[in-house]
Write a protein that holds these residues in place. Structure first.
Motif, PDB file in Angstrom:
ATOM      1  N   ALA A  96     -27.304  -8.380  87.538  1.00 33.93           N
ATOM      2  CA  ALA A  96     -27.794  -7.475  88.585  1.00 33.93           C
ATOM      3  C   ALA A  96     -27.512  -8.037  89.974  1.00 33.93           C
ATOM      4  N   LEU A  97     -27.661  -9.349  90.128  1.00 28.76           N
ATOM      5  CA  LEU A  97     -27.384  -9.982  91.418  1.00 28.76           C
ATOM      6  C   LEU A  97     -25.911  -9.858  91.784  1.00 28.76           C
ATOM      7  N   ALA A  98     -25.022 -10.059  90.827  1.00 31.83           N
ATOM      8  CA  ALA A  98     -23.586  -9.956  91.103  1.00 31.83           C
ATOM      9  C   ALA A  98     -23.204  -8.542  91.523  1.00 31.83           C
ATOM     10  N   GLU A  99     -23.750  -7.537  90.852  1.00 27.33           N
ATOM     11  CA  GLU A  99     -23.426  -6.149  91.193  1.00 27.33           C
ATOM     12  C   GLU A  99     -23.964  -5.787  92.574  1.00 27.33           C
ATOM     13  N   ALA A 100     -25.182  -6.229  92.905  1.00 22.83           N
ATOM     14  CA  ALA A 100     -25.743  -5.945  94.236  1.00 22.83           C
ATOM     15  C   ALA A 100     -24.947  -6.646  95.332  1.00 22.83           C
ATOM     16  N   SER A 101     -24.494  -7.860  95.070  1.00 24.24           N
ATOM     17  CA  SER A 101     -23.703  -8.599  96.059  1.00 24.24           C
ATOM     18  C   SER A 101     -22.356  -7.932  96.292  1.00 24.24           C
ATOM     19  N   ALA A 102     -21.750  -7.428  95.226  1.00 24.79           N
ATOM     20  CA  ALA A 102     -20.460  -6.746  95.367  1.00 24.79           C
ATOM     21  C   ALA A 102     -20.600  -5.493  96.222  1.00 24.79           C
ATOM     22  N   VAL A 103     -21.695  -4.772  96.049  1.00 20.57           N
ATOM     23  CA  VAL A 103     -21.922  -3.560  96.843  1.00 20.57           C
ATOM     24  C   VAL A 103     -22.119  -3.909  98.314  1.00 20.57           C
ATOM     25  N   LYS A 104     -22.897  -4.929  98.604  1.00 17.96           N
ATOM     26  CA  LYS A 104     -23.160  -5.294  99.998  1.00 17.96           C
ATOM     27  C   LYS A 104     -21.932  -5.868 100.676  1.00 17.96           C
ATOM     28  N   TYR A 105     -21.114  -6.624  99.956  1.00 16.16           N
ATOM     29  CA  TYR A 105     -19.935  -7.233 100.577  1.00 16.16           C
ATOM     30  C   TYR A 105     -18.949  -6.165 101.033  1.00 16.16           C
ATOM     31  N   GLY A 106     -18.822  -5.088 100.288  1.00 21.45           N
ATOM     32  CA  GLY A 106     -18.040  -3.951 100.732  1.00 21.45           C
ATOM     33  C   GLY A 106     -16.549  -4.060 100.538  1.00 21.45           C
ATOM     34  N   LYS A 107     -16.035  -5.192 100.071  1.00 21.26           N
ATOM     35  CA  LYS A 107     -14.604  -5.328  99.832  1.00 21.26           C
ATOM     36  C   LYS A 107     -14.294  -4.980  98.372  1.00 21.26           C
ATOM     37  N   GLU A 108     -13.072  -5.314  97.942  1.00 20.41           N
ATOM     38  CA  GLU A 108     -12.664  -5.032  96.565  1.00 20.41           C
ATOM     39  C   GLU A 108     -13.166  -6.142  95.658  1.00 20.41           C
ATOM     40  N   VAL A 109     -14.450  -6.083  95.335  1.00 19.59           N
ATOM     41  CA  VAL A 109     -15.097  -7.096  94.493  1.00 19.59           C
ATOM     42  C   VAL A 109     -15.617  -6.406  93.231  1.00 19.59           C
ATOM     43  N   GLN A 110     -15.279  -6.973  92.091  1.00 21.46           N
ATOM     44  CA  GLN A 110     -15.722  -6.431  90.812  1.00 21.46           C
ATOM     45  C   GLN A 110     -16.520  -7.486  90.052  1.00 21.46           C
ATOM     46  N   HIS A 111     -17.369  -7.004  89.169  1.00 25.91           N
ATOM     47  CA  HIS A 111     -18.194  -7.900  88.356  1.00 25.91           C
ATOM     48  C   HIS A 111     -17.630  -7.970  86.941  1.00 25.91           C
ATOM     49  N   GLN A 112     -17.578  -9.183  86.392  1.00 23.19           N
ATOM     50  CA  GLN A 112     -17.089  -9.392  85.021  1.00 23.19           C
ATOM     51  C   GLN A 112     -18.049 -10.319  84.290  1.00 23.19           C
ATOM     52  N   THR A 113     -18.387  -9.959  83.068  1.00 20.56           N
ATOM     53  CA  THR A 113     -19.350 -10.726  82.274  1.00 20.56           C
ATOM     54  C   THR A 113     -18.620 -11.538  81.215  1.00 20.56           C
ATOM     55  N   ALA A 114     -18.973 -12.804  81.091  1.00 23.88           N
ATOM     56  CA  ALA A 114     -18.381 -13.665  80.063  1.00 23.88           C
ATOM     57  C   ALA A 114     -19.011 -13.350  78.705  1.00 23.88           C
ATOM     58  N   PRO A 115     -18.272 -13.513  77.617  1.00 23.77           N
ATOM     59  CA  PRO A 115     -18.834 -13.269  76.283  1.00 23.77           C
ATOM     60  C   PRO A 115     -19.989 -14.225  75.991  1.00 23.77           C
ATOM     61  N   ARG A 116     -20.920 -13.759  75.194  1.00 30.18           N
ATOM     62  CA  ARG A 116     -22.066 -14.594  74.838  1.00 30.18           C
ATOM     63  C   ARG A 116     -21.624 -15.825  74.055  1.00 30.18           C
ATOM     64  N   GLU A 117     -22.281 -16.935  74.324  1.00 28.81           N
ATOM     65  CA  GLU A 117     -22.039 -18.209  73.649  1.00 28.81           C
ATOM     66  C   GLU A 117     -20.622 -18.736  73.890  1.00 28.81           C
ATOM     67  N   SER A 118     -19.924 -18.186  74.914  1.00 22.15           N
ATOM     68  CA  SER A 118     -18.581 -18.671  75.231  1.00 22.15           C
ATOM     69  C   SER A 118     -18.669 -19.457  76.535  1.00 22.15           C
ATOM     70  N   HIS A 119     -18.887 -20.748  76.411  1.00 19.32           N
ATOM     71  CA  HIS A 119     -19.057 -21.580  77.594  1.00 19.32           C
ATOM     72  C   HIS A 119     -17.754 -21.742  78.373  1.00 19.32           C
ATOM     73  N   ALA A 120     -16.633 -21.670  77.685  1.00 18.33           N
ATOM     74  CA  ALA A 120     -15.360 -21.847  78.386  1.00 18.33           C
ATOM     75  C   ALA A 120     -15.071 -20.695  79.339  1.00 18.33           C
ATOM     76  N   SER A 121     -15.579 -19.482  79.015  1.00 11.43           N
ATOM     77  CA  SER A 121     -15.295 -18.333  79.872  1.00 11.43           C
ATOM     78  C   SER A 121     -15.937 -18.478  81.243  1.00 11.43           C
ATOM     79  N   ASN A 122     -17.057 -19.137  81.303  1.00 12.07           N
ATOM     80  CA  ASN A 122     -17.723 -19.375  82.580  1.00 12.07           C
ATOM     81  C   ASN A 122     -17.801 -20.872  82.855  1.00 12.07           C
TER      82      ASN A 122
END
Length: 706
Positions: free
Chosen positions: A106-132
């Motif tokens: 929710a924080l990432a999506e709200a930040s993307a809206v406020k920043y106003g540029k071409e910012v998208q949110h992407q979620t890493a798969p569960r239990e996949s530490h390498a993705s994040n």
């Protein structure tokens, strides 16, 4: 694995900014020497710490780290931390990478809206530490840096999660990682982002400081450089002969070898310090030039917005340079043909300047300058352009029809030579006198009739002015209402300090008193009555000065001004004003053709309200002591209307304008922008800054506004 491995430094890929929460309560206890794992840093040590986790943000491409103590979920502080990180890294496009936790998503999506540029949110798969993995690695590095700082402070202070200094320690630790943590390529994250600092710190000879900006002057082999800060080199390297011998640049020629001493003659003059190379200045591509000549295909600067301006490319600059050079050549040719006719007008007599200028303008065939708001004679010219004048006054007809044309550059140069020095403290004389306009047989005909053929001819040009100063023409002359018992012995111009003629001062003050009576500004009450009501008593004085009135360049204007002192902030006196972008928006709307429209049909209306504050109702809490020359020591002026110099005047005038424009005029307020109004039926946009109004619309709609 046949899939291509993603590398963080791949410039073709959209940058990723990873985010995660952690808890650093464990690293505050320096009695434990074992390394803390990422899994342990994800769990709070106590209930109090679970409420205030640490938000860690890292830019994968550069390795910059940002952190702050926040509350989980969407809140202003957490959103500002993410937006600040994106701005610092300069990301126009970015992917915000998070794990599957609901609060961080929710924080990432709200930040993307406020920043106003071409910012998208992407979620890493569960239990996949390498993705994040970038965020988890940043959490580990931050915990180590916090532990280091805690150890440095432990002998004197013992930090807790609830300590006031704990959030500052967390924030500063991330700043240290960004500035000083050396990565595998031998660079810090800051150097990856901004470049190596040493490249911006040249070695040279300190030669002095600037008197204007307090900058340092440093002499190098490439010339004199200016810088904000300077450091002395180590003792053994301070005195190097080769640097003294390689020094180039002098105060009048900071770049290159000096070619001429200042003031010498016989050889070409060297360039000024502002242009050391001597090359011609670049072309200034204004919005008006873009509208007049059209934008350049493929130029980012011509198609950018005010919020995100971009430079014009070389093709665009070359095109406009050629256009401007052609315009200047044509203007110079026009000046050469008319120079003999204008030469004898460089110093015309003051009483014949208007007629001489008109006669020479007719002979030379040049256009008269367009009117300027504020001059009673000139402000009418744009509105009456193209309308029939009386046949009995050919001069007036010439002035009116000529003012509809736009002046060329050659004409503007001729006007500069025609201007005579203005008296100190006075405004310049209008090129068209009031008498010339009054000589017309019927001024009302000029204002209320319109020549459709001329108006249609002008529609294809840029938007012109729509000024109808009816009050300046049709109002009756005010009688001097200054009382005979008034005790004025001297008066001086407020700006220049020059003594003013007493008779003109009395007439001007009488005119002001007549306005006060006309608008029911005051009611005389006694001191006892003012004290009984609990009124605030404020002193007042006259503000006198030179002003062109009724064609008299040595006229006098007087204003009675209250002297309410600002003793502290008050919420009941604030009046918002529209930003500069609001006025630009109105001009842009007038200059922009709508889809499918082939010709401009919009005009610009400028309005100025005389004695504006006298129209607004007072709060009824102020009594004014009359000026010294009108003070009988027994009476005060109870204010029924707002008065110049009172703190409430601006707020009361703003409320009066808002009520009049919206409730009576049918306009609507623009939410969030004070002083900007829109009329849906008339399609008129208007802004109000103090007593000055700016509007745009078609001629018939502006007539309704008039």
């Amino acid at each position: 694995d046949s899939h291509r491995r993603r590398t963080p430094g791949d410039d073709k890929e959209v940058p990723r900014v990873s985010m995660d929460y952690c808890f650093l309560g464990r690293v505050l206890d320096n009695t434990k020497s074992e390394e803390t794992t990422v899994a342990e840093l994800k769990e709070p040590t106590e209930e109090a710490e679970g409420i205030m986790p640490v938000l860690v943000v890292t830019d994968e491409r550069t390795g910059c780290v940002f952190s702050s103590v926040v509350q989980k979920g969407v809140n202003d502080h957490a959103v500002n931390v993410v937006v600040e990180a994106l701005k610092f890294c300069g990301r126009q496009k970015a992917i915000l990478q998070t794990d599957a936790e609901h609060s961080i998503k929710a924080l990432a999506e709200a930040s993307a809206v406020k920043y106003g540029k071409e910012v998208q949110h992407q979620t890493a798969p569960r239990e996949s530490h390498a993705s994040n993995g970038a965020a988890e690695r940043a959490v580990l590095e931050l915990s180590r840096q916090v532990r280091t700082n805690v150890n440095a402070l432990y002998k004197d202070f013992k930090l807790k999660v609830s300590s006031v200094s704990y959030p500052w320690l967390v924030r500063h630790s991330a700043w240290q990682l960004t500035r000083f943590l050396v990565k595998a390529d031998g660079k810090t994250p800051y150097e990856r982002l901004k470049g190596k600092l040493d490249a911006q710190s040249p070695i040279g000879i300190w030669v002095g400081k600037s008197l204007q900006s307090d900058e340092h002057y440093v002499g190098t082999a490439d010339g004199i450089r200016r810088c904000r800060s300077a450091w002395r080199r180590p003792e053994g390297r301070r005195w190097e002969l080769k640097r003294f011998e390689a020094l180039k640049g002098v105060p009048w020629q900071p770049k290159g070898e000096p070619t001429l001493m200042p003031g010498a003659s016989g050889t070409p003059r060297i360039a000024a310090p502002g242009t050391p190379s001597g090359r011609a200045r670049g072309v200034y591509i204004t919005v008006e030039r873009q509208i007049r000549h059209g934008s350049t295909e493929g130029c980012a600067g011509c198609h950018s917005s005010d919020d995100n301006p971009k430079p014009h490319n070389a093709t665009c600059r070359a095109r406009f340079a050629k256009i401007i050079a052609e315009e200047r050549a044509k203007a110079q040719q026009g000046e050469g043909s008319a120079s003999a006719q204008v030469e004898d007008l460089e110093a015309p007599a003051a009483d014949n300047s208007s007629s001489l200028y008109r006669d020479k303008r007719e002979a030379a065939g040049t256009a008269a300058p367009q009117g300027v708001a504020g001059d009673s004679a000139l402000s009418i010219a744009p509105r009456i352009a193209g309308r029939p004048a009386s046949s009995a006054d050919p001069a007036g007809s010439t002035a009116a029809s000529a003012s509809a044309k736009r002046p060329t550059e050659g004409t503007q140069e001729a006007q500069k030579r025609l201007k005579a020095p203005d008296p100190k403290g006075s405004k310049r004389d209008p090129e068209v006198s009031v008498q010339e306009l009054q000589d017309a047989e019927d001024i009302s005909t000029l204002l209320l009739q319109q020549d459709e053929s001329t108006h249609a001819e002008e529609k294809g040009t840029l938007p012109t002015l729509h000024d109808v100063p009816l009050a300046a023409i049709f109002e009756d002359s005010l009688l001097a209402g200054y009382p005979e018992w008034g005790n004025v012995t001297s008066a001086f111009d407020e700006r220049s300090g020059e003594a003013l003629p007493l008779e003109k001062v009395k007439t001007a003050r009488g005119r002001e008193l007549d306005k006060m009576i006309e608008h029911n500004i005051k009611t005389d009450i006694t001191w006892e009555e003012a004290r009984r009501r609990g009124l605030k008593i404020v002193r007042s004085r006259w503000v006198d000065g030179w002003k062109t009135i009724d064609g008299d360049p040595r006229g006098v204007r007087s204003r009675c001004v209250a002297q309410e002192v600002n003793t502290g902030p008050r919420e009941d006196v604030h009046s918002g004003t529209p930003p500069l972008k609001a006025h630009r928006m109105i001009l842009s709307c007038a200059a922009t053709k709508r889809k499918g429209q082939h010709q401009h049909d919009k005009l610009i209306g400028r309005y100025d309200v005389s004695v504006a504050f006298f129209h607004a109702t007072s709060t009824g809490k102020i009594a004014v002591v009359p000026p010294d020359d009108l003070n009988d020591q027994r009476h005060l002026w109870y204010l029924n209307k707002a008065m110049n110099g009172t703190r409430e005047a601006s707020r009361q005038w703003s409320e009066f304008v808002d009520g009049t424009v919206t409730r009576k005029g049918g306009f609507s307020n623009v939410p969030g922008v004070p002083g900007v109004f829109y009329h849906k039926e008339w399609q008129v946009k208007m802004s109000c800054h103090g007593d000055d109004f700016l509007a745009e619309g078609r001629a018939e709609d502006l007539d309704k506004l008039d």
